[in-house]
Write a protein that holds these residues in place. Structure first.
Motif, mmCIF file in Angstrom:
data_model
loop_
_atom_site.group_PDB
_atom_site.id
_atom_site.type_symbol
_atom_site.label_atom_id
_atom_site.label_comp_id
_atom_site.label_asym_id
_atom_site.label_seq_id
_atom_site.Cartn_x
_atom_site.Cartn_y
_atom_site.Cartn_z
ATOM 1 N N MET A 262 36.873 -70.521 3.206
ATOM 2 C CA MET A 262 35.917 -69.758 4.065
ATOM 3 C C MET A 262 34.620 -70.378 3.723
ATOM 4 N N PHE A 263 33.959 -70.120 2.494
ATOM 5 C CA PHE A 263 32.630 -70.772 1.749
ATOM 6 C C PHE A 263 32.867 -72.115 1.553
ATOM 7 N N GLN B 286 25.651 -68.791 1.679
ATOM 8 C CA GLN B 286 26.464 -68.547 2.809
ATOM 9 C C GLN B 286 26.851 -67.124 3.037
ATOM 10 N N ILE B 287 26.914 -66.195 2.264
ATOM 11 C CA ILE B 287 27.402 -64.708 2.377
ATOM 12 C C ILE B 287 25.978 -64.185 3.105
ATOM 13 N N ALA C 182 34.091 -59.541 -3.395
ATOM 14 C CA ALA C 182 34.774 -60.149 -4.227
ATOM 15 C C ALA C 182 36.249 -60.441 -4.254
ATOM 16 N N THR C 183 36.666 -59.217 -3.887
ATOM 17 C CA THR C 183 38.313 -59.199 -3.892
ATOM 18 C C THR C 183 38.541 -60.220 -2.660
ATOM 19 N N THR C 184 37.912 -59.430 -1.290
ATOM 20 C CA THR C 184 38.297 -60.237 -0.157
ATOM 21 C C THR C 184 38.216 -61.762 -0.064
ATOM 22 N N PHE C 185 37.207 -62.016 -0.620
ATOM 23 C CA PHE C 185 37.070 -63.701 -0.374
ATOM 24 C C PHE C 185 37.162 -64.365 -1.880
ATOM 25 N N ARG C 186 37.709 -63.658 -2.841
ATOM 26 C CA ARG C 186 38.121 -64.276 -3.852
ATOM 27 C C ARG C 186 36.905 -65.139 -4.909
ATOM 28 N N THR D 162 28.250 -63.291 -7.568
ATOM 29 C CA THR D 162 27.710 -63.975 -6.451
ATOM 30 C C THR D 162 27.435 -63.246 -5.247
ATOM 31 N N ALA D 163 28.439 -62.305 -5.011
ATOM 32 C CA ALA D 163 28.071 -61.194 -3.628
ATOM 33 C C ALA D 163 26.945 -60.582 -4.176
ATOM 34 N N ALA D 164 26.613 -59.815 -5.389
ATOM 35 C CA ALA D 164 25.628 -59.186 -5.676
ATOM 36 C C ALA D 164 24.167 -60.015 -5.452
#
Length: 127
Positions: A1-2, A11-12, A38-42, A47-49
């Motif tokens: 995905m990314f 990208q997020i 993090a769980t959904t996109f591994r 990084t999400a934060a």
């Protein structure tokens, strides 16, 4: 995905902005938590934060203590205005400058834009 050249956090952020612009995420709607992301996109939760922190700084998201992240009021309008401005500055202005170099008169550009079927005859072809 990314898999783009930009860092994943960028990208997020782009993905969330696009969802807000498209109306897929409404103002005051809750977004996935960093852990869910993090769980959904591994990916690493940090990084999400980082993406969410940037979006908070931009006024796209805000945090409700103990509840999570939500789309900020006015986020859609702010993003729409920013993208419209970028379109005029980054796309249309250079195109109009090139049209001037090519000697294309403004009336011909307007006629082309208004032409709904996508075909175009230049003034030279119709002469």
């Amino acid at each position: 995905m990314f898999d783009g050249p930009e860092p994943i956090y960028v990208q997020i952020a782009q993905m969330i902005r696009a969802q807000v612009l498209a109306g897929e995420l409404a103002e005051e709607e809750q977004v996935m938590s960093t852990t869910q992301f993090a769980t959904t996109f591994r990916i690493n939760p940090a990084t999400a934060a980082k993406a969410f922190t940037g979006l908070v700084e931009e006024g796209v998201l805000y945090k409700r203590r103990g509840l999570g992240m939500f789309v900020a009021p006015g986020a859609h309008a702010r993003l729409l205005e920013r993208h419209r401005t970028a379109y005029f500055d980054d796309v249309l202005a250079p195109a109009l400058a090139q049209a001037a170099v090519l000697g294309i008169p403004p009336e011909e550009i307007v006629a082309f834009v208004q032409d709904s079927n996508g075909t175009h005859e230049t003034s030279q072809e119709t002469s």
